[in-house]
Scaffold this motif. Structure first.
Motif, PDB file in Angstrom:
ATOM      1  N   LEU A 158      45.823  56.453  42.933  1.00 15.29           N
ATOM      2  CA  LEU A 158      44.706  56.934  42.336  1.00 15.29           C
ATOM      3  C   LEU A 158      43.767  57.754  43.299  1.00 15.29           C
ATOM      4  O   LEU A 158      42.602  57.263  43.789  1.00 15.29           O
ATOM      5  N   LYS A 170      36.499  50.556  37.192  1.00 13.03           N
ATOM      6  CA  LYS A 170      37.871  51.010  37.197  1.00 13.03           C
ATOM      7  C   LYS A 170      38.666  49.679  36.548  1.00 13.03           C
ATOM      8  O   LYS A 170      38.291  48.483  36.649  1.00 13.03           O
ATOM      9  N   GLU A 221      39.079  57.737  35.317  1.00  8.43           N
ATOM     10  CA  GLU A 221      39.825  56.576  35.732  1.00  8.43           C
ATOM     11  C   GLU A 221      39.606  55.981  37.113  1.00  8.43           C
ATOM     12  O   GLU A 221      39.472  54.814  37.323  1.00  8.43           O
ATOM     13  N   ASN A 222      39.091  56.790  38.074  1.00  7.16           N
ATOM     14  CA  ASN A 222      38.402  56.305  39.427  1.00  7.16           C
ATOM     15  C   ASN A 222      36.815  56.482  39.277  1.00  7.16           C
ATOM     16  O   ASN A 222      36.263  56.589  40.254  1.00  7.16           O
ATOM     17  N   ARG A 249      47.087  51.780  41.350  1.00  8.84           N
ATOM     18  CA  ARG A 249      47.171  51.704  39.763  1.00  8.84           C
ATOM     19  C   ARG A 249      47.856  50.299  39.550  1.00  8.84           C
ATOM     20  O   ARG A 249      48.596  50.354  38.387  1.00  8.84           O
ATOM     21  N   ASP A 305      31.504  50.611  40.887  1.00 12.66           N
ATOM     22  CA  ASP A 305      31.727  51.197  41.805  1.00 12.66           C
ATOM     23  C   ASP A 305      30.398  52.136  42.194  1.00 12.66           C
ATOM     24  O   ASP A 305      29.963  53.037  41.461  1.00 12.66           O
TER      25      ASP A 305
END
Length: 263
Positions: free
Chosen positions: A148, A89, A84-85, A95, A74
């Motif tokens: 998410l 990922k 988590e984000n 999710r 990302d």
């Protein structure tokens, strides 16, 4: 009209492509199964920012566009973001797992991914930003917050402008209202009569990471989020006439944003 070569448009998430090494991590022995590949690539394309390369295309402006999906790396995250984000990922925004059960990414593999995909993209943004007065980072967002996210289930506006916080603005705070008004006027023909008629500043996000990184004295920056419900059917297929209209609206808005940034 301001010189558009002083504007840099960055689209970090339009791609649905994944490098073979990342596909291999995600699919394991199904890497060479065409059906499994096509299914995965369709998922990651629609869970990225589909068609934002077209919506935010502006001839004459500087452009940096990501080649790979946000689910490889990302690019709108800090390099060391391990949430988590974060920058790498393990699931989609609903999710749904992207990797086989028990998969772990080693420290060496993580660093290799960042070196191959995050570093070259940001080197190019940094180079292009040197000649820019304004950086606009183009995204799309789901109609309501997915699993998410910090706003799960909350309806979202038609357009969100991410101009930073009052303590750390990336676009001159005194011009936020004028920027919002210019955006609302430019996009009004597309937003009118839809479930997403409003343009808001800072909802659901205040700050865009790339904007915060490359905004600098003499160089303003902001992110713009387009509600995907405007231009995607419920099954994810595009409404091409709306994509065209959004691009036309952006072409009206971007020079005004540049003029405001230049004062």
């Amino acid at each position: 009209m301001p010189e558009l070569d002083r504007l840099l448009v960055v689209t970090p998430h339009p791609s649905g492509a994944l490098p073979a090494e990342v596909l291999g991590d995600m699919l394991g022995p199904d890497l060479l199964n065409a059906g499994a590949r096509e299914s995965l690539l369709s998922r990651v394309f629609l869970d990225g920012d589909p068609f934002t390369d077209l919506i935010f295309h502006l001839p004459g402006a500087r452009t940096v566009q990501a080649s790979w999906s946000r689910f490889a790396v990302d690019l709108n995250r800090e390099r060391g973001d391990r949430d988590e984000n974060g920058v790498i990922k393990l699931s989609t925004f609903d999710r749904e797992p992207l990797y086989p059960a028990g998969f772990t990414l080693s420290a060496a593999a993580r660093e290799a991914r960042l070196r191959r995909y995050w570093d070259p993209f940001h080197a190019l943004v940094a180079q292009e930003a040197r000649e820019a007065t304004l950086v606009i980072v183009g995204h799309c967002m789901a109609p309501s917050g997915p699993a998410l996210s910090h706003d799960t289930g909350t309806p979202r506006p038609g357009v969100c402008l991410m101009t930073g916080t009052p303590d750390a603005p990336t676009y001159p705070q005194a011009r936020w209202a004028a920027l919002r008004d210019a955006c609302a006027a430019a996009f009004a023909p597309v937003l009118a009569g839809t479930p997403y008629p409003d343009v808001q500043v800072g909802v659901p996000w205040e700050t865009d990471t790339i904007s915060a990184t490359y905004g600098a004295p003499g160089r303003a920056a902001f992110g713009i989020e387009m509600n995907s419900g405007l231009y995607l059917h419920a099954d994810g297929t595009p409404r091409h006439e709306v994509i065209r209209a959004l691009n036309e609206a952006f072409a009206r808005f971007a020079p005004q944003a540049l003029s405001l940034a230049q004062g």
